[in-house]
Design a protein around this motif. Structure first.
Motif, PDB file in Angstrom:
ATOM      1  N   ALA A 149       0.830  -1.205   0.000  1.00 43.32           N
ATOM      2  CA  ALA A 149       0.000   0.000   0.000  1.00 43.32           C
ATOM      3  C   ALA A 149       0.867   1.259   0.000  1.00 43.32           C
ATOM      4  CB  ALA A 149      -0.923  -0.012   1.217  1.00 43.32           C
ATOM      5  N   TRP A 150       1.961   1.223   0.709  1.00 46.65           N
ATOM      6  CA  TRP A 150       2.892   2.364   0.725  1.00 46.65           C
ATOM      7  C   TRP A 150       3.501   2.570  -0.664  1.00 46.65           C
ATOM      8  CZ3 TRP A 150       8.485   1.959   2.867  1.00 46.65           C
ATOM      9  CH2 TRP A 150       9.127   3.189   2.714  1.00 46.65           C
ATOM     10  N   GLN A 151       3.930   1.479  -1.296  1.00 48.94           N
ATOM     11  CA  GLN A 151       4.530   1.590  -2.621  1.00 48.94           C
ATOM     12  C   GLN A 151       3.521   2.075  -3.662  1.00 48.94           C
ATOM     13  OE1 GLN A 151       7.917   1.208  -3.048  1.00 48.94           O
ATOM     14  NE2 GLN A 151       7.680   1.161  -0.821  1.00 48.94           N
ATOM     15  N   ASP A 152       2.295   1.613  -3.559  1.00 47.67           N
ATOM     16  CA  ASP A 152       1.259   2.079  -4.479  1.00 47.67           C
ATOM     17  C   ASP A 152       1.005   3.577  -4.308  1.00 47.67           C
ATOM     18  OD1 ASP A 152       1.045  -0.501  -5.380  1.00 47.67           O
ATOM     19  OD2 ASP A 152      -0.750  -0.970  -4.188  1.00 47.67           O
ATOM     20  N   ALA A 153       0.997   4.021  -3.046  1.00 49.31           N
ATOM     21  CA  ALA A 153       0.807   5.449  -2.791  1.00 49.31           C
ATOM     22  C   ALA A 153       1.960   6.265  -3.358  1.00 49.31           C
ATOM     23  CB  ALA A 153       0.664   5.694  -1.294  1.00 49.31           C
ATOM     24  N   HIS A 205     -12.604  18.869   0.837  1.00 44.77           N
ATOM     25  CA  HIS A 205     -13.294  18.033   1.824  1.00 44.77           C
ATOM     26  C   HIS A 205     -13.689  16.685   1.227  1.00 44.77           C
ATOM     27  CE1 HIS A 205     -13.595  20.634   5.338  1.00 44.77           C
ATOM     28  NE2 HIS A 205     -13.799  21.676   4.517  1.00 44.77           N
ATOM     29  N   ARG A 206     -14.124  16.700  -0.037  1.00 43.13           N
ATOM     30  CA  ARG A 206     -14.481  15.427  -0.677  1.00 43.13           C
ATOM     31  C   ARG A 206     -13.242  14.553  -0.846  1.00 43.13           C
ATOM     32  NH1 ARG A 206     -17.684  18.848  -4.013  1.00 43.13           N
ATOM     33  NH2 ARG A 206     -16.110  18.697  -5.677  1.00 43.13           N
ATOM     34  N   ALA A 207     -12.118  15.140  -1.223  1.00 42.00           N
ATOM     35  CA  ALA A 207     -10.881  14.374  -1.413  1.00 42.00           C
ATOM     36  C   ALA A 207     -10.393  13.787  -0.089  1.00 42.00           C
ATOM     37  CB  ALA A 207      -9.806  15.265  -2.030  1.00 42.00           C
ATOM     38  N   LEU A 208     -10.485  14.573   0.969  1.00 42.39           N
ATOM     39  CA  LEU A 208     -10.071  14.077   2.280  1.00 42.39           C
ATOM     40  C   LEU A 208     -10.985  12.949   2.756  1.00 42.39           C
ATOM     41  CD1 LEU A 208      -9.194  17.423   4.123  1.00 42.39           C
ATOM     42  CD2 LEU A 208      -7.600  15.665   3.326  1.00 42.39           C
ATOM     43  N   GLY A 209     -12.297  13.127   2.558  1.00 43.72           N
ATOM     44  CA  GLY A 209     -13.231  12.086   2.969  1.00 43.72           C
ATOM     45  C   GLY A 209     -12.994  10.785   2.234  1.00 43.72           C
ATOM     46  N   ALA A 210     -12.735  10.877   0.922  1.00 44.10           N
ATOM     47  CA  ALA A 210     -12.469   9.663   0.137  1.00 44.10           C
ATOM     48  C   ALA A 210     -11.191   8.984   0.614  1.00 44.10           C
ATOM     49  CB  ALA A 210     -12.382  10.021  -1.344  1.00 44.10           C
ATOM     50  N   ALA A 211     -10.164   9.785   0.940  1.00 51.00           N
ATOM     51  CA  ALA A 211      -8.897   9.211   1.412  1.00 51.00           C
ATOM     52  C   ALA A 211      -9.092   8.510   2.755  1.00 51.00           C
ATOM     53  CB  ALA A 211      -7.841  10.307   1.523  1.00 51.00           C
ATOM     54  N   VAL A 212      -9.898   9.103   3.619  1.00 51.09           N
ATOM     55  CA  VAL A 212     -10.173   8.467   4.910  1.00 51.09           C
ATOM     56  C   VAL A 212     -10.930   7.160   4.705  1.00 51.09           C
ATOM     57  CG1 VAL A 212     -11.461   8.697   7.070  1.00 51.09           C
ATOM     58  CG2 VAL A 212     -10.097  10.617   6.221  1.00 51.09           C
ATOM     59  N   ASP A 213     -11.908   7.152   3.812  1.00 49.21           N
ATOM     60  CA  ASP A 213     -12.685   5.930   3.555  1.00 49.21           C
ATOM     61  C   ASP A 213     -11.798   4.816   3.004  1.00 49.21           C
ATOM     62  OD1 ASP A 213     -14.949   7.227   4.414  1.00 49.21           O
ATOM     63  OD2 ASP A 213     -15.625   7.786   2.392  1.00 49.21           O
ATOM     64  N   ARG A 214     -10.808   5.166   2.206  1.00 46.90           N
ATOM     65  CA  ARG A 214      -9.898   4.158   1.647  1.00 46.90           C
ATOM     66  C   ARG A 214      -8.858   3.690   2.659  1.00 46.90           C
ATOM     67  NH1 ARG A 214      -9.722   7.957  -2.619  1.00 46.90           N
ATOM     68  NH2 ARG A 214      -7.638   8.598  -1.866  1.00 46.90           N
ATOM     69  N   GLY A 215      -8.736   4.412   3.759  1.00 48.02           N
ATOM     70  CA  GLY A 215      -7.694   4.089   4.720  1.00 48.02           C
ATOM     71  C   GLY A 215      -6.381   4.764   4.414  1.00 48.02           C
ATOM     72  N   ASP A 216      -6.372   5.650   3.434  1.00 50.48           N
ATOM     73  CA  ASP A 216      -5.145   6.362   3.082  1.00 50.48           C
ATOM     74  C   ASP A 216      -4.792   7.427   4.113  1.00 50.48           C
ATOM     75  OD1 ASP A 216      -4.782   4.860   0.828  1.00 50.48           O
ATOM     76  OD2 ASP A 216      -5.813   6.274  -0.513  1.00 50.48           O
ATOM     77  N   LEU A 217      -5.783   7.900   4.858  1.00 45.15           N
ATOM     78  CA  LEU A 217      -5.571   8.910   5.887  1.00 45.15           C
ATOM     79  C   LEU A 217      -6.330   8.506   7.140  1.00 45.15           C
ATOM     80  CD1 LEU A 217      -5.875  12.295   3.916  1.00 45.15           C
ATOM     81  CD2 LEU A 217      -3.788  11.173   4.698  1.00 45.15           C
ATOM     82  N   PRO A 218      -5.877   8.930   8.306  1.00 43.41           N
ATOM     83  CA  PRO A 218      -6.630   8.639   9.535  1.00 43.41           C
ATOM     84  C   PRO A 218      -7.907   9.451   9.599  1.00 43.41           C
ATOM     85  CG  PRO A 218      -4.774  10.071  10.012  1.00 43.41           C
ATOM     86  CD  PRO A 218      -4.624   9.675   8.576  1.00 43.41           C
TER      87      PRO A 218
END
Length: 252
Positions: free
Chosen positions: A107-111, A143-156
């Motif tokens: 997941a880190w490498q993909d990011a 806000h939409r980008a942050l919410g999507a990242a949180v849903d994917r687990g990319d951000l806390p």
């Protein structure tokens, strides 16, 4: 034959007197020995011979030692089985931790790869927001980008409520790059924590295996000793043994 012997053999009265005296002496000894001695004269005779007392004491100690050896061997067999099951649990836990670390690394490498692509796409300067409406739209996009990242687990989850230094005035492309940079940092931190957790689990798994192997060796010796003396206590039932138990780690 001497005169006393001739008299005892030919005259019944002296013989009766000697028998009476011997019986009286025996009863006197039994009375001095106490009630148990009168009840069981054999005990008096046994206790009167030091060699016999020592022999009985040695036999009692042998039976006691044999009983302890048998119980200890039985307890070690049970403990060995329990330690083997615990070692298997730790092995499974270690395998799961290793798989989790591999997943976190990928997941880190993909990011990282997505960030490389975004950096190339945003290499050119982006226009600023021209109107308040455009600025508001850019803020909603962030806000939409942050919410999507949180849903994917990319951000806390705190990325939506805490001040992460986000700039809502940036162009959406630049906002996506900023979110992806934060994603890379978060994924790298998750991988590092997964590696540390895997090391800790593998260490505990090695301890569990060492405990299992040590118990197996000790149990083999104890069982061999118990087999050699089990005939001394044929009717022995399993019971507690006065020996401290080993500490065995259980996966959390």
């Amino acid at each position: 034959m001497n005169v006393v012997a001739d008299m005892l053999l030919t005259e019944p009265a002296p013989l009766a007197i000697w028998v009476t005296l011997l019986l009286a002496a025996t009863l006197s000894v039994l009375a001095l020995a106490g009630v148990d001695g009168v009840r069981d004269p054999h005990l008096v005779l046994v206790d009167a011979v030091p060699g016999v007392r020592r022999l009985r004491a040695r036999r009692a100690r042998r039976r006691e030692d044999a009983a302890h050896a048998v119980r200890y061997a039985d307890e070690l067999v049970v403990a060995t089985g329990r330690a083997a099951r615990v070692a298997d649990l730790w092995r499974e836990h270690a395998e799961q931790s290793a798989q989790h670390a591999d997943t976190a690394w990928q997941a880190w490498q993909d990011a990282e790869q997505r960030l490389v692509v975004m950096r190339a796409a945003s290499a050119y300067p982006m226009p600023d927001a021209g109107t308040p409406a455009e600025h508001a739209e850019r803020e909603r996009f962030l806000h939409r980008a942050l919410g999507a990242a949180v849903d994917r687990g990319d951000l806390p989850a705190g990325a939506l409520t805490e001040d992460g230094g986000w700039d809502p005035s940036l162009h959406p492309v630049e906002q996506e790059r900023a979110v992806q940079q934060a994603t890379v940092a978060h994924r790298r931190a998750l991988y590092q924590r997964a590696v540390m957790a895997e090391k800790a689990v593998r260490h505990d798994a090695r301890l569990a295996v060492a405990t299992r192997d040590s118990l197996r060796q000790e149990a083999a010796v104890a069982v061999a000793r118990a087999t050699a003396v089990r005939h001394l206590v044929p009717g022995l039932r399993p019971g507690p043994v006065s020996r401290p138990r080993r500490a065995v780690l259980i996966p959390a």
